[in-house]
Enzyme design. Sequence first.
Site, PDB file in Angstrom:
ATOM      1  N   ASP A   8     -21.966  19.766  69.188  1.00 13.22           N
ATOM      2  CA  ASP A   8     -21.448  20.075  70.528  1.00 13.22           C
ATOM      3  C   ASP A   8     -21.553  18.932  71.524  1.00 13.22           C
ATOM      4  O   ASP A   8     -21.595  19.168  72.740  1.00 13.22           O
ATOM      5  CB  ASP A   8     -22.188  21.289  71.114  1.00 13.22           C
ATOM      6  N   GLU A  52     -15.330  26.283  68.127  1.00 17.65           N
ATOM      7  CA  GLU A  52     -15.134  27.566  68.784  1.00 17.65           C
ATOM      8  C   GLU A  52     -14.420  27.354  70.118  1.00 17.65           C
ATOM      9  O   GLU A  52     -13.252  27.684  70.282  1.00 17.65           O
ATOM     10  CB  GLU A  52     -16.491  28.227  68.988  1.00 17.65           C
ATOM     11  N   LEU A 109     -14.202   7.817  67.913  1.00 21.51           N
ATOM     12  CA  LEU A 109     -13.810   9.170  68.335  1.00 21.51           C
ATOM     13  C   LEU A 109     -14.682  10.242  67.690  1.00 21.51           C
ATOM     14  O   LEU A 109     -14.172  11.164  67.035  1.00 21.51           O
ATOM     15  CB  LEU A 109     -12.339   9.438  67.991  1.00 21.51           C
ATOM     16  N   GLU A 123     -13.613  24.067  76.178  1.00 18.90           N
ATOM     17  CA  GLU A 123     -14.654  23.122  76.582  1.00 18.90           C
ATOM     18  C   GLU A 123     -14.351  21.723  76.051  1.00 18.90           C
ATOM     19  O   GLU A 123     -14.762  20.722  76.657  1.00 18.90           O
ATOM     20  CB  GLU A 123     -16.026  23.611  76.127  1.00 18.90           C
ATOM     21  N   ALA A 164     -23.243  11.700  45.677  1.00 21.51           N
ATOM     22  CA  ALA A 164     -22.068  11.309  46.452  1.00 21.51           C
ATOM     23  C   ALA A 164     -22.476  10.742  47.802  1.00 21.51           C
ATOM     24  O   ALA A 164     -23.357  11.278  48.474  1.00 21.51           O
ATOM     25  CB  ALA A 164     -21.145  12.505  46.640  1.00 21.51           C
TER      26      ALA A 164
END
Length: 689
Positions: free
Chosen positions: A380, A457, A432, A461, A65
Site C-alpha cells: 500500500d 482494492e 514505477l 486511493e 527460482a
Amino acid sequence: STLLYSSKPEALFVQPITVRTTAQGLEFALPSKEVVDTERKDTVIQYPHRAPLLLSPVAFEPGPAKLAGAGDWSVNISMARGADDMQVTVAHGMPYAQINLSRGDLRLRLPQAAQRVGPVADAKVLALSAAGKNYALFAPTGATWEKVSDSEWIARLPAGKGYMSAAALPDSKPETLALFTRHAYAFVQSTSVEWKFDVQASRVETTFSAVTKAMEGPDAGPLLGLYPHQWFNNPTVEGKLGASYDSIRGPIRLLEAAQFKTTASYNGFVPYWPGVSEGPRSGELRDVIKADVRNARRMMLEEGKGPYWQGKGLQRILKLMDVVEQQGDLETRDKLLALVKGRAEQWLSGEGSTYFHLDKGQGTVASYPEEFFTVEQLNDHHFTYGYWIRAAADIALRDPAWAAQDKWGGLINLLVADITNPKRGGADFPFLRNFDPYEGHSWASGIGMGDMGNNQESSSEAINAWAAIIQWAEVQGDTALRDLGVYLYTTEVQAINHYWFDIYGKVLPPEYKNVEVSQVFGGMIAHNTWWIDDPRQIKGINILPLTTASTYLATDPAFVKRNVAALKPEIALWESRGKKINPPDIWQDIFAQYLGLADPDAGLSAWNRWGSFELGDTRSHALHWLLSLQEMGAPDVTVSANTTLYSVFKRPDGSRTYLAFNAGKSPIQVKFSDGKTMDVAPGKLVKSQ
C-alpha cells in the site's frame, strides 16, 4: 514480487497464461473461468492456475527460482544450480513462455492424457489437445519429440540449441498453429513503455515496444496480446487484431507487432473548487464549518496513528481548509494550515516515535508505526504516501518555501520516488514501484499474495496518489514529473473504467452478480473488502477519498446512478444473513457526493448533515462539494483544455462552468476544446461561465 520474496514462488498471472516455478521446473497453464458462490450470495470469478503442463530439464535438477531480470512488462526467471541453468522469459499479454537450457533435453509432463494434433511432419513442433485446451511447443531445428506416454514427452535437443518456447493457443485452427510457429523463435529481450503528454490536446500517448532476438530463421517479431483497455476504441490497431483469449480481464486479442500505441484523454482537475454563492443553505454551511474547525485537531486523527491514517487525516483537514479559504475566512485558513504543517513536520523531522526511514537495503521508504504491513510486506505504499504527497502539494500552494528542496520538499520527493520512480535500473528505488504499465493499473501488495496473485482494492486511493503527484509537480515546476503523473492518472482511470466498473461492457462475465468489482487480483475478481463484507464499505472503498480529482468517476453518469441504486438490494442480502450495518448509514457522505457527480440535486438531497461521515472527509467538505456541483453542474469530461489543472462542468440547461488554476509564475491563457478561453494569473483559480 513473489520471485523476490518467496522461496516457493506463487503463480504468475501473465495473462492470458499463468506460470509457476517449482522444484521440478516450470508449470505452464491456460486458465479457465470458475464461478464460485459466496456466503454473501454473490459470486467470485476466478481464472486459477490449474492443471498445468510441467517443463523440466532432463540433465539436471533446477535450482530455486530467482528474478534474473525485468523489462517494463516482462520478467526473466533463472532456476540455476551451479553451472546449469533453466531460464524462462514471460511477458504480460504474450501467450508464450520462452525457455533457455544450459544443457540437455527437456521433459514435458501433462496432468492428463493429450492427443497430438496438427502437422506432425514438422518434427520440432509438438501440438497437443488436452481437456479442451490447445498447446504447442516449439523446439529448435534438428530436435525431435519422443513420446514416453500419452501424458509425457521428451524433446531431444541438438547440442548447442537449448531453446524452446511453449504456447497456449486460442483455438485449434491450422492457421493459428502456423501463426504461432512463425513467432515462436522470436525471443523477447526487453520490453519498454514510453509516455508522452500532449498538453495542447490534453491527451496521453503511450507506446509499448518489445525487442526480440531470432533464435533461428527470420525474426518475425513478437505476438502480443492486448487487454481491453488497450484495444477498445483504439484506431491504431483496428483491423490488425487476430484471435482472442477469454481471461479474467476480458478478451485478450492478438497483435502481430513489435510496437503499438494507445491514446487517452486527460480530463484534468483543479486543486480546489471556488467558494459557493449565498443561497438557502449558506447558513448551514457556515454552521458545519464552525463545528469542523473547532474539532479540527481531533479530526486530523490522533497522534501515534500509523502513516496511512495520519496522511489521511492531514488531507482531510486540508480539504476543510480549502473550503474555509474559498469561503473567505483567511484567518482560519492560516490556523488550519499551521496545524497541519506542525503535525506533518513531527513526522518528517524523524525525531519522535512517528517517522519515515530510508531503507537503502530494500530500496524503499519505510514508515512507522507500521500499518497494513507497509514495512514487512511493502504493502500500500501508493495509497499511504499519496495522502502525504497531496497534503504537501496543498501546503506548497500557500507556502512554497515550506516545500523547498532544502526544507521539507526534499523528503516529499523521496516519497514520490518511492512509488513512482521514472528511472530504470537505479540502485535507489525500482521503476514505477506500484504501477503495472501493461495492465494499466497499480498493485497494492508488495510481496505478491496467495494463489490468486497480486491485488488492488481501492483504485480510488491509487488515483489520489497520481493526482497528488500531478499537483506536486505543478507546484515544483517539474514538467517531467507532471507528465509521469498525468500518464499514471489517465491510464489508471482507463483501467478502472474497464476492470473495476466495466462501463463499456467488455469485461465482466454474465455470472458476476454485482455492478462493480471492488477487488482485482491477478486471477480473480471479487465484491468484498479485506476487513468486512458490509456492502456500503465494499462499494465505498473504490470511491473515497472524494476530492477535486475524483471527477473521473463521472465518465458514465448512468453507471454512477446504477451503482448507487445497487446498494439497496445489496444491503437487503446482507440483512438476510442476519447482519446489521453499524452505523446503518456508514459513509453516507461519500455516496451523496458520488451521486452528486451524476445528479447534483439528487446528491444534495441524499446528504444528511447529522449522518455519519467517512474519516477522510468532513461535513464542511461534503456540503461544499454538493453545493458546488449544484451551482456549477455535473462534471463534463467531453471538454478538455491546453493546461494541466482545469475542470469543466455542465448544467442541465447545457451551460458550462470552466475552472482553471495556474501553478506557475507567469500568466497563461487557457483554451478549452469547445472554444472557450480564459486568462489566468499566477497562483490563481479562475472560474468562468
